[in-house]
Design an enzyme around this catalytic site. Structure first.
Site, PDB file in Angstrom:
ATOM      1  N   SER A 674       0.802  -1.230   0.000  1.00 22.66           N
ATOM      2  CA  SER A 674       0.000   0.000   0.000  1.00 22.66           C
ATOM      3  C   SER A 674       0.833   1.277   0.000  1.00 22.66           C
ATOM      4  O   SER A 674       0.276   2.369  -0.127  1.00 22.66           O
ATOM      5  CB  SER A 674      -0.943  -0.001   1.208  1.00 22.66           C
ATOM      6  OG  SER A 674      -0.213  -0.023   2.408  1.00 22.66           O
ATOM      7  N   LYS A 717      -6.596   3.576   8.611  1.00 19.14           N
ATOM      8  CA  LYS A 717      -5.695   4.563   8.020  1.00 19.14           C
ATOM      9  C   LYS A 717      -6.284   5.971   8.115  1.00 19.14           C
ATOM     10  O   LYS A 717      -5.568   6.943   8.384  1.00 19.14           O
ATOM     11  CB  LYS A 717      -5.419   4.201   6.564  1.00 19.14           C
ATOM     12  CG  LYS A 717      -4.607   2.917   6.396  1.00 19.14           C
ATOM     13  CD  LYS A 717      -4.433   2.529   4.934  1.00 19.14           C
ATOM     14  CE  LYS A 717      -3.616   1.260   4.799  1.00 19.14           C
ATOM     15  NZ  LYS A 717      -3.455   0.829   3.395  1.00 19.14           N
TER      16      LYS A 717
END
Length: 795
Positions: A674, A717
């Site tokens: 990611s 996140k």
């Protein structure tokens, strides 16, 4: 000078000529000497080491007399040692013992000469040996004698040969055997053998006498048993009540409600118990098994509280938020109302530490009106912890599941399986595999514990598992679980939890009078922002507990006046703030980009720094990165090199410089794809001299074509971005669907940019001017700074 022979030094073993026996060698020098003997096809010398504790014996540490042997067969064992079948040839003197150059040990064997002594004395001693030997061997004082010994006695092979064959059968200590082996005078050797035989005969007589006494005691016990049985029969004929343990067990078997098949097995064991004497070890084994069988809750169960309103009130009162979990539990109650015999689901709460997984399971039990038991699975490696031990083992007991049911006293409690993702396995089995039968609704109705060895119905038990992450859970076990994910709390939720739950509990636990301390909402927000950075509230509770401990000491020291907590007092008690916003100072130069990462403890921000140095071409990456993340750096660099002209980057920079990508906090392992877009942005920022916007963070996997692929952990996140003061979040277009898990306050507070390719990311992070075909000279790039551009993107 005579040539040396390879030598094996033995511990507690003395060999005698004329015998064939097995020896085991495990030390390196001994194994090397054995190998040298096999390679050179010469005799092998075996000698005793009197002090068995020495690891590396020297010339003064071995006996002066040994034996010459011939190896007939060898076998390599699993532990690295070697077992050898040897034929003992003759005695020898051990001289010039030393370490061999090619490995192992060696010595020069000298000739051993036996002195015959006085013939009459030798004849008399030999006669006594021949008289005692059959008596000792037949009395059972020794093991069964070999055929070679019998032949030696029958064929009159001579006194020396007879002594050598008898010595290994008498169980002599190593020092005694070595004394016999090294005796030069044959008469003294025969007299010593007579003494050993006399001792062995006395031992045999003593052994026979003890065996007779034991048999007599056993006969008396048997007689006592028969008399007791007759006494019971007489009492029964007279109508007297026989109030003993057997009668109690018969009553309990009828009352405990066990199935007929199980009751039949219990009665069979009870019948066996009647025939066992109370002093026998078997008696306690059977009795303990019956104790477990009659105390396990075969039929006892509690009635479920099926009121959805009451259950919802309990869950809301004890836990703030967690709407998805509460909704699933209320659905379970609704199904139980419509179908009483519905099978209980196997729920698994997955989330970072401190979000309330275990306490939520206890609240579920309270809402249902059930008993609750907790089984800690963290670090469990023995399958018997789940299935139990076989009754044949000493100290055997049922598994944790049956023990939990017995403690609960009902067959339908709530059992919390804590830390499912931390189960281990070793040579004792795999507890995760043993849980398959426990947690499978199709087969746990006939769960069979190894100790009870009887089917038990677990279908009424509500199992709730907890885990920090799903990946370590085995696939077969994961398939039987209904996963419910718990995400981290936002700041507003932490404030509400602190006000509604933590303050009250901590005040009561520390004995602080109500109203003594005015803990304002602003001070709670200060503690959350400056002293904690977590997904849950465990660290917050610890910091608040520190404040309440300081308050308790203040009261005990005499200052009992109520007070209002202020920022200065918080700093004095908790120390300087542990966390602060660092975005501006960390992103004030080209080559630094902010990524978003997911961890088992929740989300976190990740600073990725890029730099270049004159020198050999190449890319260096640091920061404790996993293989997947290292491959992402290669993909990012390949994309930047392919499109460098579009970004105005001189292609020569890749040939003349070494690029370095670093992820700070190098002690923390990092992996995953990611961070691909963040690495690409950091490289482009460095090579174009354009700093990345300081309030922007990003996540997404990048391909060689520049596509941005979706990633997981979006809510964690986003929570991390908000804690760090980020205002703009860049994420893949396909992750837009994950926003439904994010609270509305976060959707309104942050700006979300959904992208499909790297060009969109670079335009947002560096400005659209990044695609201007302008080559940035190294001097010009180095001169660029936030002070000169005032935060604007360079033209």
């Amino acid at each position: 000078m005579a040539r040396p022979f390879p030598t094996v030094v033995l511990r507690n073993v003395v060999l005698f000529p004329g015998t064939i026996t097995n020896i085991t060698v495990g030390r390196g020098p001994s194994v090397a000497a054995l190998d040298a003997h096999l390679d050179r096809k010469v005799e092998l010398v075996c000698v005793l080491q009197p002090d068995a504790g020495l690891e590396n014996p020297g010339p003064n540490d071995v006996a002066p007399v040994g034996v010459l042997v011939r190896v007939l067969r060898t076998l390599n064992l699993a532990d690295g040692s070697v077992r050898a079948l040897v034929e003992v040839l003759d005695r020898c003197l051990v001289t010039a013992f030393e370490d061999a150059e090619e490995g192992g040990t060696r010595c020069v064997p000298g000739r051993f000469i036996t002195k015959p002594g006085d013939p009459k004395q030798a004849q008399a001693a030999e006669k006594r040996v021949r008289e005692l030997a059959p008596e000792v061997l037949s009395a059972g004082a020794t093991e069964k004698p070999p055929e070679a010994l019998a032949r030696a006695l029958e064929l009159n092979l001579g006194p020396e040969r007879i002594c050598d064959h008898l010595a290994p059968q008498l169980g002599l200590a190593a020092a005694e055997a070595q004394e016999l082996l090294g005796e030069v005078d044959l008469v003294k050797r025969l007299e010593r053998m007579v003494w050993f035989l006399e001792r062995a005969r006395e031992y045999g007589l003593l052994k026979t006498r003890i065996a007779a006494e034991v048999q007599r005691a056993m006969d008396e016990n048997q007689r006592e048993y028969h008399l007791r049985e007759q006494l019971k029969a007489i009492q029964k004929e007279l109508g007297e009540t026989v109030n003993d343990e057997v009668s109690e067990y018969e009553k309990k078997i009828l009352e405990c409600g066990m199935p007929e098949e199980v009751a039949k097995e219990a009665r069979r064991e009870l019948d066996r118990l009647k025939k066992i004497h109370v002093d026998a070890s078997e008696y306690m084994v059977a009795r303990t098994w019956l104790d477990w069988m009659v105390t396990v809750p075969w039929t006892a169960q509690t009635e479920d509280n099926t009121s959805l309103h009451e259950a919802k009130a309990v869950l809301d009162a004890e836990h703030y938020g967690l709407d998805k979990v509460k909704e699933r539990l209320l659905e379970f109650l609704a199904v139980r109302q419509l179908k009483k015999d519905a099978k209980s689901p196997i729920l698994c709460l997955v989330g970072p530490p401190g979000v309330g997984k275990t306490s939520l399971g206890k609240s579920v039990a309270k809402a249902l009106g059930r008993k609750v038991e907790r089984i800690a699975l963290g670090g469990m490696k023995d399958e018997a912890e789940i299935r139990g031990h076989r009754r044949t083992y000493v100290g055997a007991m049922p598994g944790r599941v049956i023990q939990a049911l017995r403690r609960a006293g009902t067959k339908n409690p709530v059992i919390i399986l804590d830390e499912l993702d931390k189960i281990g396995n070793d040579f004792r089995g795999d507890p995760a595999s043993a849980l398959l039968e426990v947690l499978d609704p199709e087969q746990n109705s006939t769960f069979r514990d190894h100790y009870l060895d009887a089917p038990f119905d677990l279908s009424n038990v509500l199992f709730i598992g907890t885990a920090n992450t799903e990946d370590p859970i085995p696939a077969a076990l994961h398939d039987r679980l209904e996963i419910i994910r718990l995400h981290g709390y936002i700041e507003e939720e932490k404030v509400a939890i602190g006000e509604q739950h933590l303050h009250t509990r901590l005040r009561e636990n520390h004995g602080i009078p109500e109203g003594h301390i005015d803990f304002t909402r602003a001070m709670l927000e200060l503690v959350i922002r400056s002293y904690t950075r977590e997904a849950g509230v465990r660290s917050l509770e610890r910091e608040l507990a520190a404040i309440y401990r300081k308050t308790a000491r203040r009261i005990v020291e005499g200052d009992s006046a109520p007070f209002t907590l202020d920022e200065a007092q918080v700093t004095r008690w908790l120390g300087p703030p542990k966390h602060h916003a660092e975005l501006a100072e960390r992103t004030d130069r080209p080559g630094i980009a902010i990524g978003l990462a997911w961890t088992e403890a929740g989300g976190d921000i990740l600073f990725i720094e890029a730099s270049k140095m004159a020198g050999p071409r190449g890319l260096k990456v640091t920061g404790s990165l996993g293989n997947v993340m290292k491959e992402s750096t290669d993909a990012a660099l390949s994309y930047v090199r392919e499109h460098c002209e579009r970004f105005g980057i001189d292609p020569k920079v890749f040939a003349d410089n070494e690029l370095h990508l670093h992820m700070p906090a190098g002690a923390i392992p990092k992996d995953g794809p990611s961070a691909g877009v963040t690495m690409t942005t950091a490289l482009v920022s460095l090579l174009t001299g354009r700093p990345v916007k300081s309030n922007l963070a990003m996540t997404g996997e990048v391909t060689l074509r520049g596509k941005v692929l979706p990633v997981g952990g979006i809510k964690e996140k986003v929570l991390a971005a908000r804690r760090a003061g980020i205002t703009d979040v860049v994420m893949p277009k396909l992750c837009e669907r994950d926003l439904h898990d994010i609270p509305q306050v976060l959707r309104d507070e942050l700006r979300y940019h959904f992208v499909e390719n790297v060009d969109e990311v670079l335009a947002l992070a560096l400005g659209p001017e990044v695609f201007t075909p302008r080559v940035v000279a190294p001097v010009e790039a180095a001169a660029a700074s936030p002070a000169a551009t005032n935060g604007a993107v360079p033209a």
